[in-house]
Write a protein that holds these residues in place. Structure first.
Motif, PDB file in Angstrom:
ATOM      1  N   UNK A  51      -8.704  -1.363  -0.807  1.00 18.53           N
ATOM      2  CA  UNK A  51      -7.407  -0.643  -0.891  1.00 18.53           C
ATOM      3  C   UNK A  51      -6.899  -0.633   0.734  1.00 18.53           C
ATOM      4  N   UNK A  52      -7.665   0.187   1.196  1.00 16.75           N
ATOM      5  CA  UNK A  52      -7.207   0.679   2.777  1.00 16.75           C
ATOM      6  C   UNK A  52      -7.398  -0.527   3.591  1.00 16.75           C
ATOM      7  N   UNK A 100       0.709  -1.356   0.004  1.00 16.45           N
ATOM      8  CA  UNK A 100      -0.008  -0.194  -0.194  1.00 16.45           C
ATOM      9  C   UNK A 100       0.887   1.235  -0.028  1.00 16.45           C
ATOM     10  N   UNK A 101       1.881   1.221   0.762  1.00 20.54           N
ATOM     11  CA  UNK A 101       2.685   2.404   0.995  1.00 20.54           C
ATOM     12  C   UNK A 101       3.576   2.556  -0.565  1.00 20.54           C
ATOM     13  N   UNK A 103      -5.183   7.737   6.831  1.00 21.13           N
ATOM     14  CA  UNK A 103      -5.617   6.774   5.875  1.00 21.13           C
ATOM     15  C   UNK A 103      -7.142   6.187   6.350  1.00 21.13           C
ATOM     16  N   UNK A 104      -7.169   5.906   7.721  1.00 16.75           N
ATOM     17  CA  UNK A 104      -8.565   5.743   8.066  1.00 16.75           C
ATOM     18  C   UNK A 104      -9.565   6.523   7.841  1.00 16.75           C
ATOM     19  N   UNK A 107      -4.537  -2.826   4.429  1.00 15.42           N
ATOM     20  CA  UNK A 107      -3.287  -1.931   4.940  1.00 15.42           C
ATOM     21  C   UNK A 107      -3.580  -1.538   6.621  1.00 15.42           C
ATOM     22  N   UNK A 108      -4.734  -0.833   6.682  1.00 20.75           N
ATOM     23  CA  UNK A 108      -5.120  -0.615   8.118  1.00 20.75           C
ATOM     24  C   UNK A 108      -5.171  -1.705   9.119  1.00 20.75           C
ATOM     25  N   UNK A 109      -5.657  -2.892   8.584  1.00 22.92           N
ATOM     26  CA  UNK A 109      -5.847  -4.027   9.590  1.00 22.92           C
ATOM     27  C   UNK A 109      -4.243  -4.486   9.932  1.00 22.92           C
ATOM     28  N   UNK A 110      -3.568  -4.662   9.024  1.00 22.93           N
ATOM     29  CA  UNK A 110      -2.055  -5.294   9.234  1.00 22.93           C
ATOM     30  C   UNK A 110      -1.401  -4.191   9.984  1.00 22.93           C
ATOM     31  N   UNK A 111      -1.436  -2.760   9.788  1.00 23.31           N
ATOM     32  CA  UNK A 111      -0.886  -1.532  10.258  1.00 23.31           C
ATOM     33  C   UNK A 111      -1.199  -1.644  11.870  1.00 23.31           C
TER      34      UNK A 111
END
Length: 887
Positions: free
Chosen positions: A110-111, A52-53, A95-96, A114-118
């Motif tokens: 997409x988000x 994502x980044x 991002x959230x 990413x948000x879950x892993x981060x």
């Protein structure tokens, strides 16, 4: 030449044969500030994060561009885990909330990964950090806590030492975090100096038994007795001028004749102005710091008025209204039909003043009695708070225009009783030296001191130091080595020739400078009873735990903790919490940093009563929310507030139902009319004053303040090189027109949209929170306004451009005024409550809410939801949570 953004991206590099992703993993690493520890060193190597980044962020946030000051291609400084966590938490939240990537460059699909892993990585890193070091750093007492701790330890609630210590640093709004409360050699020197002075003062209280001194107004040189002046003070007896004194035929006071003196008085028709005129009791000078009882005999009266034109004295040729002076006719005195609000200030030789008390001078002679704290060297400044402070060049008295009289106030005498003590010897002496006898040195000299007598000095010193240290260390017990280090200081002092008293005080001073006294100690994990007691008391009392709290070995049980929390909240010492918390959260400590402009706001200039009333309104309002468990929504809007005569007039409220027909300085609770724009913190004069500069208001500054302080949303600082908007006081253009040009670029507009609308809604309030529909200006634009300011000068400002308060709230919805904005803000009451919990976590536990703490905050909110997030329920739920009960 503009750099091609693509050349800095991993996709561009990979397409041209360069290494693509290795730098990214390194850039994502951050470590804890624990030497040799692996805690807090996760590497965000999950494909969902890295991908994502690389796909959505690195195009802009690279070493070459670093938009918004964020470079994801360079490793963050790994020396501080908290800094790294804060950085990635901010990325997660932006991002959230859909703020990044920009519109159209990502979607929910997409988000979400990413948000879950981060979030998983952030939570794990945060928990590892807490397990290794605890949530909060060990910290020292800030200077207000130090002062309150000394007061309790020495049983001397009158001690004032905080201002003698260096100013504390602050972070996350409060001076409650270890990262901001460092210790330097300068501070250690001050701790020793201030500690010694406090100990000596507490001891020497026994050299000053209570006594009463009377100060007659006519005998005080500070009254600036003048018989022929626009700022005259007039000798009176009852409601008649003392003609013999006015003509010079008799002395200004019947000094020596107590009965005659008690009938005398000095009438004033103006408020004091430090540079020009005042009526001070300058011979008071208390013999020692302490608690004193002031009795003030006074009454209100009125005088007929004379009109003077341009310095002339022909009442048959009155000057035009804007050039008319109104002077009291001292040969036409009469009884007043109303009380006059009086404020008492402690006055230092430097000219600095400190609020002591307020009361209403009644139409009949009356003795008002107040209990205050005074310091040696203090004098007294009474202030008829409603009266104008006439400055040179004045042209009118606002209290005399369109009236047939001028209000006045008569001061007869002031009794000063003290230092007051509830027992003898004073409590502060016995807190140090117990029942040891003493003698007073220097006899009747004002510098007399106590000399403690001991038949077994070394044994007594050990006993006294052991008891003192045990109390000073707040239930932690004596350190390794017991009392020997402090007894050693005592012994060295004796060898140097100190007597028993001063040598023992030297030992006490060493205790007060020890880490065990200056620091709040706790081990990682759950707080033991003494540590929990200290955390609770420094939260709700801003001071040390009392004996009852320290005696509760079962404090960790939920029932006992709730019971003790209520006890502390119901104790008068909880006022310290309200005052200190609001001073920092709402910046009320800066209320006096700005002064309303003398030309634009002459009706507010020199109006100390309005500013002080506004401060007390906010404190009383917030304490009521706590006491009554009112819902958090009341922080934004409420159907009641607290006003006195001055505030009621300022807010346009009917005060006839208040005490003395609404003519009182005392704050009273009032229900707000349905059509009033007031209600909640947003529209209180204290908040509106502290968010303005005294000359103009700014939607940007007010908007940012409200969004950050009341909604808890972080606003990044403006980019470097962006100049602030200076509102046009000439009245040619409005601030809205100026901001429209300022935010023409997309990046500026996107950020300003978060806070400008709130600020525009508050443009209906001026620099002191008065309601307005037009801006004031000093140019030739607009409508003239007649009137006189508190300084006696005629109004020069004009009413120019109309105020536009409508806007579009970034949270969704359009509003036309502040009432509609409040309704929009309150569509999410949980967010208001959440922000308050976040502020209390910092204030009470010394560390902001971190990523892993968020579920605990939501649990606190869940517990308080049935009461509409009642403030007391929120506080109880916080105290019961691990956020508070663990280091």
């Amino acid at each position: 030449m503009r750099l091609d953004r693509r050349a800095a991206t991993p996709r561009f590099a990979a397409a041209h044969g360069f290494a693509a992703a290795p730098w990214l993993a390194a850039a994502l690493a951050f470590s804890a500030a624990v030497p040799g520890a692996s805690a807090g060193e996760p590497r965000f190597e999950a494909p969902a994060v890295v991908g994502f980044l690389e796909s959505h962020c690195a195009d802009c946030h690279n070493a070459a561009l670093a938009e918004g000051g964020l470079d994801l291609t360079t490793p963050a400084d790994g020396s501080n885990a908290a800094t790294g966590l804060a950085r990635w938490t901010l990325i997660h939240d932006r991002v959230r909330d859909g703020e990044m990537p920009p519109d159209g460059l990502s979607d929910e699909a997409d988000r979400a990964p990413f948000l879950h892993a981060l979030a998983e990585s952030l939570t794990a890193a945060d928990r590892d950090r807490v397990a290794a070091t605890g949530r909060a750093q060990v910290r020292r007492l800030n200077r207000d806590e130090y002062e309150n701790t000394l007061r309790e330890l020495l049983d001397a609630p009158w001690l004032r030492v905080a201002e003698e210590l260096p100013a504390d640093g602050s972070t996350h709004l409060f001076s409650k975090s270890g990262e901001a409360l460092d210790v330097s050699h300068v501070q250690m020197e001050k701790y020793l100096e201030v500690g010694r002075r406090a100990l000596r003062t507490a001891t020497d209280a026994a050299a000053h038994p209570p006594q009463t001194r009377r100060y007659y107004a006519r005998q005080e040189t500070g009254m600036r007795y003048i018989d022929r002046s626009p700022r005259r003070t007039t000798p009176v007896i009852g409601w008649e001028a003392d003609l013999g004194v006015l003509t010079g035929e008799t002395p200004k006071t019947a000094k020596g004749d107590r009965e005659a003196q008690d009938r005398e008085g000095l009438a004033v028709f103006h408020g004091p102005h430090p540079a020009f005129t005042r009526y001070d009791v300058e011979s008071m000078d208390p013999p020692i710091d302490g608690r004193y009882r002031l009795r003030v005999k006074s009454y209100s009266l009125a005088a007929g008025k004379n009109g003077y034109a341009n310095g002339g004295a022909d009442p048959d040729k009155p000057a035009p209204k804007h050039q008319r002076w109104y002077l009291p006719n001292v040969f036409d005195l009469r009884r007043s039909e109303r009380p006059e609000p009086i404020t008492l200030y402690a006055l230092r030789d430097s000219g600095d003043t400190r609020w002591l008390a307020s009361f209403d001078a009644q139409p009949e002679p009356h003795v008002a009695e107040v209990e205050v704290t005074l310091r040696k060297g203090d004098n007294l400044r009474p202030d008829a708070a409603r009266f104008p402070r006439l400055r040179p060049g004045w042209s009118g008295n606002p209290l005399a225009v369109d009236r047939d009289h001028i209000p006045g106030w008569v001061l007869q005498w002031v009794d000063v009783e003290g230092p007051i003590t509830d027992e003898w010897p004073p409590e502060s002496y016995t807190a140090l030296f117990g029942d040891l006898p003493f003698e007073v040195e220097n006899g009747e000299d004002e510098n007399r001191r106590v000399r403690v007598l001991s038949e077994n000095p070394d044994a007594d010193a050990e006993r006294l130091l052991t008891d003192f240290a045990a109390r000073a260390f707040r239930g932690r017990g004596l350190p390794e080595g017991g009392v020997e280090p402090y007894l050693g200081i005592y012994g060295q002092a004796r060898e140097l020739g100190y007597d028993f008293t001063d040598a023992t005080i030297a030992g006490f001073s060493a205790v007060l400078a020890s880490p065990r006294f200056l620091y709040l100690e706790a081990e990682p994990g759950e707080l033991d009873p003494p540590a929990l007691a200290a955390r609770l008391s420094y939260f709700l009392w801003n001071g040390p735990p009392d004996a009852e709290l320290l005696a509760r070995d079962d404090l960790q049980t939920a029932e006992v903790l709730q019971e003790q929390t209520d006890r502390l909240l119901n104790d008068p010492r909880s006022d310290r919490f309200v005052e200190h918390f609001l001073d920092h959260w709402l910046e009320l400590r800066d209320l006096g940093n700005t002064v309303p402009d003398a030309d634009l706001y002459p009706d507010y200039y020199l109006d100390g009563q309005l500013a002080e009333s506004a401060l007390f309104e906010t404190r009383t309002f917030f304490k009521t929310l706590l006491d009554e468990n009112r819902p958090a929504r009341n922080l934004i809007d409420a159907d009641f507030t607290f006003v006195n005569e001055r505030l009621a007039r300022h807010y346009g409220l009917d005060s006839s139902g208040l005490k003395h027909g609404g003519r009182s300085i005392e704050l009273e609770r009032v229900e707000l009319p349905a059509d009033s724009p007031r209600g909640g913190l947003l529209t209180q004069a204290s908040v509106l004053k502290v968010t303005a500069n005294g000359t103009t208001t700014s939607p940007v500054l007010r908007g940012v303040w409200v969004v950050e302080r009341l909604l808890g949303r972080e606003i990044p600082p403006p980019p470097s090189g962006i100049e602030a908007i200076e509102p046009d006081t000439r009245g040619a253009v409005t601030i809205r027109e100026q901001l429209a040009k300022h935010t023409e670029t997309a990046s500026c507009a996107a950020c300003h949209a978060k806070f400008d609308p709130v600020g525009f809604a508050l443009e209906s309030f001026d620099v002191m929170g008065g309601w307005r529909e037009t801006y004031r200006a000093l140019g030739d634009v607009g409508e003239e306004v007649e009137g006189y300011g508190m300084n006696g000068h005629a109004f020069e400002f004009r009413l120019a451009q109309p105020v536009e308060s409508a806007g579009e709230w970034a949270g969704g919805g359009r509003f036309e005024d502040v009432e509609q904005l409040k309704s929009l803000l309150l569509t999410d009451e949980r967010a208001i409550a959440r922000n308050l919990v976040h502020q209390w976590v910092v204030y009470g536990a010394g560390e902001p809410v971190s990523f892993a703490d968020r579920p605990a905050v939501e649990a606190i909110l869940d517990a308080a939801e049935p009461s509409g997030y009642g403030l007391r329920d929120l506080l109880h739920a916080l105290v019961q949570s691990d956020l508070f009960r663990q280091k």
